[in-house]
Design an enzyme around this catalytic site. Sequence first.
Site, PDB file in Angstrom:
ATOM      1  N   TYR A  43      66.201  25.970  71.417  1.00 38.88           N
ATOM      2  CA  TYR A  43      65.997  26.224  72.834  1.00 38.88           C
ATOM      3  C   TYR A  43      66.338  27.647  73.241  1.00 38.88           C
ATOM      4  O   TYR A  43      67.331  28.223  72.798  1.00 38.88           O
ATOM      5  CB  TYR A  43      66.854  25.279  73.682  1.00 38.88           C
ATOM      6  CG  TYR A  43      66.319  23.864  73.765  1.00 38.88           C
ATOM      7  CD1 TYR A  43      64.972  23.615  74.045  1.00 38.88           C
ATOM      8  CD2 TYR A  43      67.163  22.774  73.581  1.00 38.88           C
ATOM      9  CE1 TYR A  43      64.502  22.315  74.123  1.00 38.88           C
ATOM     10  CE2 TYR A  43      66.697  21.468  73.674  1.00 38.88           C
ATOM     11  CZ  TYR A  43      65.357  21.248  73.940  1.00 38.88           C
ATOM     12  OH  TYR A  43      64.881  19.965  74.034  1.00 38.88           O
ATOM     13  N   ILE A  81      38.836  19.361  60.498  1.00 37.13           N
ATOM     14  CA  ILE A  81      37.607  20.153  60.563  1.00 37.13           C
ATOM     15  C   ILE A  81      36.922  19.895  61.914  1.00 37.13           C
ATOM     16  O   ILE A  81      37.199  18.894  62.583  1.00 37.13           O
ATOM     17  CB  ILE A  81      36.659  19.810  59.386  1.00 37.13           C
ATOM     18  CG1 ILE A  81      36.297  18.319  59.379  1.00 37.13           C
ATOM     19  CG2 ILE A  81      37.313  20.206  58.069  1.00 37.13           C
ATOM     20  CD1 ILE A  81      35.221  17.954  58.364  1.00 37.13           C
ATOM     21  N   GLY A  82      36.028  20.820  62.300  1.00 37.32           N
ATOM     22  CA  GLY A  82      35.435  20.780  63.638  1.00 37.32           C
ATOM     23  C   GLY A  82      34.797  19.453  64.016  1.00 37.32           C
ATOM     24  O   GLY A  82      35.055  18.902  65.087  1.00 37.32           O
ATOM     25  N   LYS A  97      52.112  17.706  80.641  1.00 36.38           N
ATOM     26  CA  LYS A  97      51.778  17.599  79.219  1.00 36.38           C
ATOM     27  C   LYS A  97      52.116  16.199  78.716  1.00 36.38           C
ATOM     28  O   LYS A  97      53.193  15.682  79.006  1.00 36.38           O
ATOM     29  CB  LYS A  97      52.577  18.644  78.423  1.00 36.38           C
ATOM     30  CG  LYS A  97      52.213  18.699  76.944  1.00 36.38           C
ATOM     31  CD  LYS A  97      52.944  19.801  76.220  1.00 36.38           C
ATOM     32  CE  LYS A  97      54.242  19.371  75.608  1.00 36.38           C
ATOM     33  NZ  LYS A  97      54.142  18.328  74.593  1.00 36.38           N
ATOM     34  N   ASP A 134      48.924  17.254  74.272  1.00 34.56           N
ATOM     35  CA  ASP A 134      49.452  18.075  73.171  1.00 34.56           C
ATOM     36  C   ASP A 134      49.106  17.418  71.839  1.00 34.56           C
ATOM     37  O   ASP A 134      49.972  17.024  71.072  1.00 34.56           O
ATOM     38  CB  ASP A 134      50.968  18.209  73.371  1.00 34.56           C
ATOM     39  CG  ASP A 134      51.613  19.220  72.448  1.00 34.56           C
ATOM     40  OD1 ASP A 134      50.883  19.912  71.728  1.00 34.56           O
ATOM     41  OD2 ASP A 134      52.855  19.296  72.480  1.00 34.56           O
ATOM     42  N   ARG A 135      47.813  17.314  71.565  1.00 33.26           N
ATOM     43  CA  ARG A 135      47.328  16.537  70.424  1.00 33.26           C
ATOM     44  C   ARG A 135      47.495  17.267  69.093  1.00 33.26           C
ATOM     45  O   ARG A 135      47.466  16.661  68.041  1.00 33.26           O
ATOM     46  CB  ARG A 135      45.861  16.173  70.681  1.00 33.26           C
ATOM     47  CG  ARG A 135      45.092  15.536  69.555  1.00 33.26           C
ATOM     48  CD  ARG A 135      45.685  14.200  69.151  1.00 33.26           C
ATOM     49  NE  ARG A 135      44.907  13.599  68.074  1.00 33.26           N
ATOM     50  CZ  ARG A 135      44.902  14.022  66.814  1.00 33.26           C
ATOM     51  NH1 ARG A 135      45.632  15.066  66.458  1.00 33.26           N
ATOM     52  NH2 ARG A 135      44.154  13.408  65.904  1.00 33.26           N
ATOM     53  N   LYS A 136      47.629  18.580  69.150  1.00 35.40           N
ATOM     54  CA  LYS A 136      47.752  19.401  67.927  1.00 35.40           C
ATOM     55  C   LYS A 136      46.675  19.023  66.907  1.00 35.40           C
ATOM     56  O   LYS A 136      46.958  18.655  65.765  1.00 35.40           O
ATOM     57  CB  LYS A 136      49.148  19.288  67.312  1.00 35.40           C
ATOM     58  CG  LYS A 136      50.247  19.757  68.263  1.00 35.40           C
ATOM     59  CD  LYS A 136      51.610  19.726  67.616  1.00 35.40           C
ATOM     60  CE  LYS A 136      52.707  20.174  68.551  1.00 35.40           C
ATOM     61  NZ  LYS A 136      53.043  19.189  69.602  1.00 35.40           N
ATOM     62  N   PHE A 137      45.422  19.133  67.339  1.00 31.05           N
ATOM     63  CA  PHE A 137      44.302  18.883  66.431  1.00 31.05           C
ATOM     64  C   PHE A 137      44.425  19.821  65.230  1.00 31.05           C
ATOM     65  O   PHE A 137      44.864  20.971  65.375  1.00 31.05           O
ATOM     66  CB  PHE A 137      42.967  19.157  67.145  1.00 31.05           C
ATOM     67  CG  PHE A 137      42.609  18.140  68.199  1.00 31.05           C
ATOM     68  CD1 PHE A 137      42.041  16.919  67.840  1.00 31.05           C
ATOM     69  CD2 PHE A 137      42.830  18.399  69.541  1.00 31.05           C
ATOM     70  CE1 PHE A 137      41.700  15.976  68.812  1.00 31.05           C
ATOM     71  CE2 PHE A 137      42.490  17.459  70.520  1.00 31.05           C
ATOM     72  CZ  PHE A 137      41.931  16.248  70.147  1.00 31.05           C
TER      73      PHE A 137
END
Length: 266
Positions: free
Chosen positions: A220, A97-98, A60, A91-94
Amino acid sequence: MQPDEVWGTRWRSCANPIAHRFMETACEKQSLVCLAADLRTIDELVNLVNEVGPYIAALKTHVDIVEDFSTENWLKLVEAAAENSLLLFEDRKFADIGGISQKQMAGVYDIRSWSDIVTAHRISGPDIIDGIAAGWADVQRIGGVLLLAQMSSQGNLLTSEYTEETIATGKASPHVLGYIGNGSSPIEVSALRELVGDGQMIWTPGVNIDSNAAIMGQRYGNPHDSIIAGADVIIVGSGIYRVKDRKSAAKAYADASWNALLERER
Ligand code: 5BU
């Protein structure tokens, strides 16, 4: 051992080909570890991957924390991942909007060209998934989306209703490989597994053998407990890259996760 013997119902029920690729690699390496390689230079990243590669099953990244990014340099990491049979997960965490998410898959980092998996929030609406899938289609590739159904950080705003909506969206899309669950809480992971059923994966960050190591709102839980509770992958960063003997640390997480999978009801 063959993947269907080890993974049981997960192997038989997951339709997404990327889920199967992960499960196969996990069996070859006897590890359910996804390394969160949060280092700042590409050389450091490549060295880390080559050092712990035999004990991890996916890689990642956060491409935007790398200080010396260039497309040419990044390819070294992509090659190191391929040499170690690792799925590459950005792990861009979009969250947009599409149509914008589709464009964000391109741009400077060109995430669509090298990532097999990306993360997305459900917050903006279900079309974000189609936007991301269109990004991969633009370069004749396919990938899998992990929706954030829970988070490991303290005080996050992902309520149980939000989690349920997220899963309803994810179940309706062939592009959704699974969900991010809160690895710091086995209770939350097993509740998530109840909702998800057997057909999709749960990947859990917030995992460390030393539960006191958390800083800045991270929390954790233990790798073994997370897998027993129903997670399929443990995402581990500083528990591996920040310790002195990174190879032994990676092996310890691999063993804990693999033994838990063998212990778990299939
Ligand atoms: P750590 O060093 O093992 O704490 O790193 C955890 C990684 O997982 C880090 O890259 C985070 O961006 C990522 N993460 C997380 O910690 N919690 C979450 O809920 C999500 C991602 Br989503």
